[in-house]
Design a protein around this motif. Structure first.
Motif, short mmCIF file in Angstrom:
data_model
loop_
_atom_site.label_atom_id
_atom_site.label_comp_id
_atom_site.label_asym_id
_atom_site.label_seq_id
_atom_site.Cartn_x
_atom_site.Cartn_y
_atom_site.Cartn_z
N LYS A 5 -0.60 2.01 -11.22
CA LYS A 5 -1.19 2.78 -12.31
C LYS A 5 -1.42 1.86 -13.49
N LYS A 6 -2.28 2.26 -14.34
CA LYS A 6 -2.57 1.46 -15.53
C LYS A 6 -2.01 2.17 -16.76
N ASN A 7 -1.52 1.37 -17.69
CA ASN A 7 -1.02 1.97 -18.93
C ASN A 7 -2.18 2.19 -19.89
N ARG A 8 -1.90 2.58 -21.11
CA ARG A 8 -2.96 2.92 -22.07
C ARG A 8 -3.84 1.73 -22.44
N GLN A 9 -3.26 0.55 -22.37
CA GLN A 9 -4.04 -0.65 -22.71
C GLN A 9 -4.89 -1.13 -21.54
N GLY A 10 -4.73 -0.54 -20.37
CA GLY A 10 -5.54 -0.90 -19.22
C GLY A 10 -4.89 -1.94 -18.32
N SER A 11 -3.69 -2.42 -18.65
CA SER A 11 -3.04 -3.40 -17.78
C SER A 11 -2.21 -2.68 -16.73
N GLU A 12 -1.98 -3.36 -15.62
CA GLU A 12 -1.22 -2.76 -14.52
C GLU A 12 0.26 -2.70 -14.86
N LEU A 13 0.91 -1.63 -14.39
CA LEU A 13 2.34 -1.47 -14.63
C LEU A 13 3.17 -2.23 -13.60
N LEU A 14 2.61 -2.50 -12.42
CA LEU A 14 3.33 -3.20 -11.37
C LEU A 14 2.60 -4.48 -11.00
N THR A 15 3.38 -5.51 -10.69
CA THR A 15 2.77 -6.76 -10.23
C THR A 15 2.42 -6.60 -8.75
N PRO A 16 1.56 -7.45 -8.22
CA PRO A 16 1.24 -7.36 -6.78
C PRO A 16 2.47 -7.53 -5.89
N GLU A 17 3.43 -8.36 -6.30
CA GLU A 17 4.65 -8.54 -5.50
C GLU A 17 5.47 -7.25 -5.48
N GLN A 18 5.50 -6.58 -6.61
CA GLN A 18 6.23 -5.31 -6.67
C GLN A 18 5.56 -4.24 -5.82
N VAL A 19 4.23 -4.25 -5.80
CA VAL A 19 3.50 -3.30 -4.97
C VAL A 19 3.80 -3.57 -3.50
N ASP A 20 3.81 -4.86 -3.09
CA ASP A 20 4.13 -5.20 -1.69
C ASP A 20 5.56 -4.78 -1.34
N THR A 21 6.46 -5.03 -2.26
CA THR A 21 7.85 -4.65 -2.03
C THR A 21 7.99 -3.13 -1.87
N LEU A 22 7.34 -2.39 -2.74
CA LEU A 22 7.40 -0.93 -2.64
C LEU A 22 6.75 -0.41 -1.36
N THR A 23 5.67 -1.05 -0.96
CA THR A 23 5.00 -0.64 0.29
C THR A 23 5.93 -0.88 1.48
N ASN A 24 6.58 -2.05 1.52
CA ASN A 24 7.51 -2.35 2.60
C ASN A 24 8.71 -1.41 2.57
N LEU A 25 9.19 -1.11 1.40
CA LEU A 25 10.32 -0.20 1.26
C LEU A 25 9.95 1.21 1.73
N SER A 26 8.76 1.65 1.41
CA SER A 26 8.30 2.98 1.84
C SER A 26 8.20 3.05 3.35
N GLU A 27 7.71 1.98 3.97
CA GLU A 27 7.60 1.96 5.44
C GLU A 27 8.98 1.97 6.09
N GLU A 28 9.91 1.22 5.54
CA GLU A 28 11.28 1.23 6.07
C GLU A 28 11.93 2.60 5.92
N LEU A 29 11.66 3.26 4.81
CA LEU A 29 12.21 4.60 4.59
C LEU A 29 11.63 5.61 5.58
N ARG A 30 10.34 5.51 5.87
CA ARG A 30 9.73 6.38 6.89
C ARG A 30 10.35 6.13 8.25
N ARG A 31 10.55 4.84 8.57
CA ARG A 31 11.15 4.49 9.86
C ARG A 31 12.59 5.00 9.96
N LEU A 32 13.34 4.89 8.88
CA LEU A 32 14.72 5.36 8.86
C LEU A 32 14.78 6.88 9.02
N ASN A 33 13.87 7.60 8.40
CA ASN A 33 13.86 9.06 8.51
C ASN A 33 13.52 9.54 9.91
#
Length: 105
Positions: A6-34
């Motif tokens: 998401k972008k904040n009011r100034q238009g910059s991203e709130l998450l870095t690309p590394e954080q997005v990759d980490t969250l994506t991997n974490l979401s996939e692991e959570l789906r697999r665990l469930n």
């Protein structure tokens, strides 16, 4: 399914690309665990109760059978010591009650 930052009011991203990759991997692991059988079993109360009941029955039966075998071996072994005055007589009587067909020594 990638996560879009998401972008904040100034238009910059709130998450870095590394954080997005980490969250994506974490979401996939959570789906697999469930999808894991252990988690699915604990999601249903009746399945959990049935599993624990069966586990308790197996533990109880195994404990009783193990104690029976161990106790009978110990009593048989102790019955061989009939030369000990008081204990030998008591163990001999106990062995006779357990196995009445046992030959007298």
């Amino acid at each position: 399914m990638p996560i879009k930052p998401k972008k904040n009011r100034q238009g910059s991203e709130l998450l870095t690309p590394e954080q997005v990759d980490t969250l994506t991997n974490l979401s996939e692991e959570l789906r697999r665990l469930n999808r894991h059988r252990f988690i699915r079993m604990h999601n249903s109360l009746w399945r959990l109760l049935t599993f624990n009941f069966m586990r308790g029955l197996a533990f109880g039966l195994g404990s009783v059978m193990g104690a029976t075998v161990l106790l009978s071996i110990v009593v048989y072994w102790l019955a061989q010591f009939e030369w000990v005055p008081l204990v030998g007589d008591w163990l001999g009587q106990l062995a006779d009650e357990i196995d009445p067909k046992r030959p007298d020594h």
